[in-house]
Structure formats: C-alpha cells, structure tokens
Design a protein around this motif. Structure first.
Motif, mmCIF file in Angstrom:
data_model
loop_
_atom_site.group_PDB
_atom_site.id
_atom_site.type_symbol
_atom_site.label_atom_id
_atom_site.label_comp_id
_atom_site.label_asym_id
_atom_site.label_seq_id
_atom_site.Cartn_x
_atom_site.Cartn_y
_atom_site.Cartn_z
ATOM 1 N N PHE A 192 -14.698 4.295 4.556
ATOM 2 C CA PHE A 192 -15.152 2.616 4.121
ATOM 3 C C PHE A 192 -15.773 1.991 5.435
ATOM 4 N N GLY A 193 -16.186 2.641 6.302
ATOM 5 C CA GLY A 193 -17.122 2.232 7.491
ATOM 6 C C GLY A 193 -16.171 1.092 8.173
ATOM 7 N N GLU A 194 -16.838 0.115 8.431
ATOM 8 C CA GLU A 194 -16.087 -0.799 9.247
ATOM 9 C C GLU A 194 -14.951 -1.740 8.295
ATOM 10 N N PHE A 195 -14.969 -1.254 7.015
ATOM 11 C CA PHE A 195 -13.851 -2.193 6.173
ATOM 12 C C PHE A 195 -12.445 -1.538 6.536
ATOM 13 N N PHE A 196 -11.667 -2.513 6.814
ATOM 14 C CA PHE A 196 -10.123 -2.151 7.236
ATOM 15 C C PHE A 196 -9.316 -2.364 6.009
ATOM 16 N N CYS A 197 -8.210 -1.720 5.980
ATOM 17 C CA CYS A 197 -7.064 -2.228 4.969
ATOM 18 C C CYS A 197 -6.405 -3.257 5.230
ATOM 19 N N LYS A 198 -6.166 -4.171 4.689
ATOM 20 C CA LYS A 198 -5.415 -5.494 4.786
ATOM 21 C C LYS A 198 -3.917 -5.289 4.807
ATOM 22 N N LEU A 199 -3.478 -4.288 4.237
ATOM 23 C CA LEU A 199 -2.157 -3.932 3.807
ATOM 24 C C LEU A 199 -1.362 -2.802 5.005
ATOM 25 N N SER A 200 -2.194 -1.940 5.159
ATOM 26 C CA SER A 200 -1.732 -0.739 6.005
ATOM 27 C C SER A 200 -2.791 -0.718 6.924
ATOM 28 N N VAL A 201 -3.134 -1.002 8.210
ATOM 29 C CA VAL A 201 -3.974 -0.979 9.052
ATOM 30 C C VAL A 201 -4.307 0.313 9.814
ATOM 31 N N SER A 202 -2.834 0.989 9.969
ATOM 32 C CA SER A 202 -2.870 2.312 10.824
ATOM 33 C C SER A 202 -3.091 3.552 9.732
ATOM 34 N N CYS A 245 0.754 -1.155 -0.082
ATOM 35 C CA CYS A 245 -0.109 -0.153 0.108
ATOM 36 C C CYS A 245 0.898 1.278 -0.036
ATOM 37 N N THR A 246 0.522 2.321 -0.628
ATOM 38 C CA THR A 246 1.312 3.586 -0.739
ATOM 39 C C THR A 246 1.050 4.567 0.326
ATOM 40 N N TYR A 247 0.124 4.236 1.199
ATOM 41 C CA TYR A 247 -0.487 5.168 2.209
ATOM 42 C C TYR A 247 0.962 5.797 2.761
ATOM 43 N N GLY A 248 1.933 4.986 3.198
ATOM 44 C CA GLY A 248 3.305 5.205 3.966
ATOM 45 C C GLY A 248 3.967 6.361 3.357
ATOM 46 N N LYS A 249 3.917 6.402 1.752
ATOM 47 C CA LYS A 249 4.386 7.238 1.030
ATOM 48 C C LYS A 249 3.889 8.655 1.031
ATOM 49 N N GLY A 250 2.851 8.817 1.779
ATOM 50 C CA GLY A 250 2.191 10.248 1.657
ATOM 51 C C GLY A 250 1.669 10.810 0.567
ATOM 52 N N PHE A 271 -2.047 12.531 -4.250
ATOM 53 C CA PHE A 271 -3.134 11.632 -3.547
ATOM 54 C C PHE A 271 -2.674 10.493 -3.027
ATOM 55 N N ARG A 272 -3.309 10.236 -1.735
ATOM 56 C CA ARG A 272 -3.048 9.374 -0.779
ATOM 57 C C ARG A 272 -4.068 8.565 -0.378
ATOM 58 N N CYS A 273 -3.618 7.095 -0.578
ATOM 59 C CA CYS A 273 -4.479 5.829 -0.442
ATOM 60 C C CYS A 273 -5.530 6.105 0.741
ATOM 61 N N ASP A 274 -6.957 6.124 0.233
ATOM 62 C CA ASP A 274 -7.931 6.064 1.331
ATOM 63 C C ASP A 274 -8.206 4.809 1.822
ATOM 64 N N CYS A 275 -7.992 3.578 1.336
ATOM 65 C CA CYS A 275 -8.343 2.166 1.612
ATOM 66 C C CYS A 275 -8.300 1.954 3.256
ATOM 67 N N GLY A 276 -9.552 1.807 3.820
ATOM 68 C CA GLY A 276 -9.644 1.603 5.085
ATOM 69 C C GLY A 276 -9.923 2.819 6.115
ATOM 70 N N ASN A 277 -10.137 3.995 5.520
ATOM 71 C CA ASN A 277 -10.269 5.072 6.401
ATOM 72 C C ASN A 277 -11.753 5.261 6.884
#
Length: 405
Positions: free
Chosen positions: A99-109, A41-46, A90-96
């Motif tokens: 997405f409700g109760e859905f969590f990102c499998k690759l970057s939880v925090s 997941c690219t979230y950590g790259k900002g 752009f920063r990855c939104d997955c799991g925020n």
C-alpha cells in the motif's frame, strides 16, 4: 394518438414484501460477512480459516492485496473496492508494503507482507476462465456465477467445461435451486480425482459414480470419472479413472462401500478406500466439474496415508469442517440470531426500566401512529404510488394530534 402508445405500468410491492426483501438482504450480508460487524481489523487474528475479503484497486491497482471488512469501511471508504466474498487462510493486508505510504487506521503495526496469503485474478475484478468482471457492463443480463471450493474462483455455467456431448448437468431441483453443496471446477478436478473412488453418497443428484472395479490388467484398478455413469464420451462410453498400484492392494482393506458416516477429521489406521493414494497414480481421461452433496466432506477418509496425501496436494483444508462455506454461514446465522435476541432483550430492558407515565406515553404514541397510518390507507388511492410527501403528511398529522392532546 395517445392510444398508439401502451402506458407502462409501474411495478409495485406491498410493505410486507419490501420489509421481507430488506430482511433477506440483511441476512445475505450477515452470512457473507460471517457475523463480522466491521469494527476491528482482523490482522491480529492471523491467517483466519475463512473471512470476507475486499480488494482496493485505488490503493493497489495491481490487484495483489486484500483487506478485511473493518478496513474496507474505515480505511478505504470511497475507494474502488472489489467484493471478493470469502477467502480461506487469509490475513488482512491493509497498510503493509503493498500500500506504499498508506497506513492502516485500525492496526498500525503489521508485517511487510503476508507471505501465506494467496491471490488470484479475482483481486483484479476478473472472474472465470473468460476473465470478465462481475457485474459485467457489457452483458445484457447478469448471470449468476458458481464458486469452486478449491481454487475459490467464480465460473459462469457455460465455462465449466461441459460441452454439448456431455450428459453431465448442474444438479438443480424443479425450481432451479441447487442440489449440491460444493463445486470443484474442471480446472481443479484432476487434483481430486481420488473422489471417484468414494460411494454414491458424496455426489449430488445425477453425479453418482459406480464403485471402483478391478481391471483385467494386473495392479490396475479403474473407476468412472467424477461424473460417474451420467457423462458419456462422444463414443457413448463412460470416462474412466485409472489407479495404478505398485503392488496388489490388501484384500483385508475396507472397501469403498464401508462406513461413510466417519466423523470429519477422525484419524484411523484403517483406510476407507483400501488404496494408498500416496503411491497410487490417479489419472482421468477427461477433466470435468464435480458437484458434491451436502456434508460430503464428512465421508472423507482421515487415515494417516490419506491425510498425508491431502497435505501433499495442498488440500488438507478439506478435512477442516470450519473451512466449508456451509459451516461459515451456519456460524454467521448463529451470531445473527444471538444479536437479534440481544436487541430484543435490550428493548425489553428499556421498557421495564421506564416509569409508568413514560410507558403509557410510548404506548399511546404507538397507538396514535397505528391510527394515523390506518386512516391514511383507508383514504389512499391504490392506483397511485405513495410519495415522500404522503409520508411527511402522515407525520405532520401526528404532530398536530399530539399538540391538541
């Protein structure tokens, strides 16, 4: 009775044509993904300068969230996914929180929301001023769309604001290939009306405006619109851009025709335009799309005043070389070439580490396969298509040959 119907001939392709098509598709995918293999997941790259983004309408039907390549594959497999090509900053939104109760499998925090992300109707699967999806299920023929390098929306050619009285046309060569690097749509062109003050160098073919010329009115400078001398109004006159100055421009300022080979992002106290864009009021009688030539960004003035103007208008990314699609694809191509070289090197290392007997077995197997394929093609009826049964038969013959040896 049979003669009354024309027998449809099945379109056939050669093996080389098929392999070339597969390679082209792989190359296109690599260029869109920017060389991202989709493992992390690219979230950590900002907020990345540019990356491939996808919208999941299964998780966020409102269409106001985007996920990276890895999350589209790992977290949203089987969902209704909209491919958005690339988006800037752009920063990855997955799991925020979207997405409700859905969590990102690759970057939880992750943060609750990415406040600096921007979303348009593309995230809902809609494009252009017509708001139609792509592919359009109601269209008889799918027409390619062009992306604006500012708003990043996609447009049908007929919806770019070119009416029948305009002589402005989309620059293409004889084979229909584009002669421009970037499009600024008619919705965004008013923001970039200052570009008409630049010389012909930045404009694609048939989009070359004349340089600014002084008006009889004191303190007012006029120049043709973004389309230059090509587009004409209904009365046959060029559209004019007006630049109002609070004071007379400095005669010692560099003219618009000065060095356009300025390095991108280079800062200089001397303005290439000789116009203070911060205090000038730029207006255009008609908003028209702009078609910019290759490397046009390199000609942009990087002086302090112009840089402040870009920030004020929210277009400072134009000075960032890494923002352009051309640079993004160039880096992706380099990554692809390096990957191919690594694969070739791994294959060579694999062979070099084998013993003599293993090498001879592999080479013998390759020779047997070539012989079997050659035998099949020599007896093959070219009027009939190759079926899966034919392929299975080739490998069955190979097995039998290996057993008898």
């Amino acid at each position: 009775m049979a003669d009354a119907f024309e027998e449809e001939t099945e379109q056939t392709v050669t093996l080389n044509e098929y392999l070339d098509e597969v390679e082209d598709q792989e190359l296109e995918a690599d260029l869109v993904l920017g060389g991202d293999e989709g493992k992390e997941c690219t979230y950590g790259k900002g907020y990345m300068k540019r990356q491939a983004i996808f919208s999941c309408l299964t998780c966020v039907p409102e269409g106001n969230a985007g996920v990276c390549t890895a999350c589209s594959l790992s977290c949203h497999d089987g969902h209704e996914i909209i491919e958005l090509w690339t988006k800037r900053k752009f920063r990855c939104d997955c799991g925020n929180s979207k997405f409700g109760e859905f969590f990102c499998k690759l970057s939880v925090s992750k943060d609750i929301e990415n406040e600096e992300n921007s979303y348009n109707h593309n995230f809902k699967g809609k494009y252009c001023t017509c708001g139609r999806p792509y592919p359009d299920p109601e269209a008889e023929e799918q027409v390619e769309m062009i992306q604006c390098c500012l708003c990043e929306d996609w447009f049908h050619e007929e919806h770019l604001g070119l009416d029948s009285t305009d002589k402005l046309q989309i620059p293409r060569d004889e084979e229909g290939e584009p002669l421009y690097e970037d499009l600024i749509c008619h919705m965004c062109s008013s923001i970039c009306s200052f570009l008409t003050l630049y010389p012909q160098t930045i404009w694609a073919a048939h989009q070359q405006p004349n340089t600014a010329t002084p008006s009889k009115e004191k303190g007012v400078q006029t120049a043709p619109s973004a389309s230059g001398s090509s587009p004409m109004s209904e009365g046959g006159t060029s559209q004019l851009l007006t630049v109002d100055h609070p004071t007379e421009p400095d005669n010692k300022s560099k003219s618009v025709n000065c060095d356009v080979d300025m390095i991108l992002g280079e800062k200089s106290d001397a303005c290439l335009l000789g116009v203070d864009l911060l205090s000038a009021e730029l207006t255009s009688e008609k908003s028209q799309p702009m078609f910019l030539a290759r490397n046009w960004r390199e000609a942009l003035c990087g002086c302090g005043k112009c840089s402040e103007f870009y920030v004020k208008k929210g277009i400072s990314f134009l000075l960032d070389k890494e923002d352009s699609i051309a640079e993004y694809e160039k880096v992706a191509q380099q990554k692809r070439d390096e990957k191919m070289q690594q694969q070739e090197g791994a294959e060579l290392n694999f062979l070099s580490n084998l013993g003599h007997v293993e090498k001879m077995e592999i080479l013998s197997g390759i020779a047997d396969m070539k012989d079997e394929i050659r035998t099949f093609l020599q007896s093959y009826d070219a009027s009939k298509p190759i079926t899966s049964e034919d392929i299975h038969q080739v490998f069955d013959n190979l097995k039998k040959r290996r057993r008898t040896e």
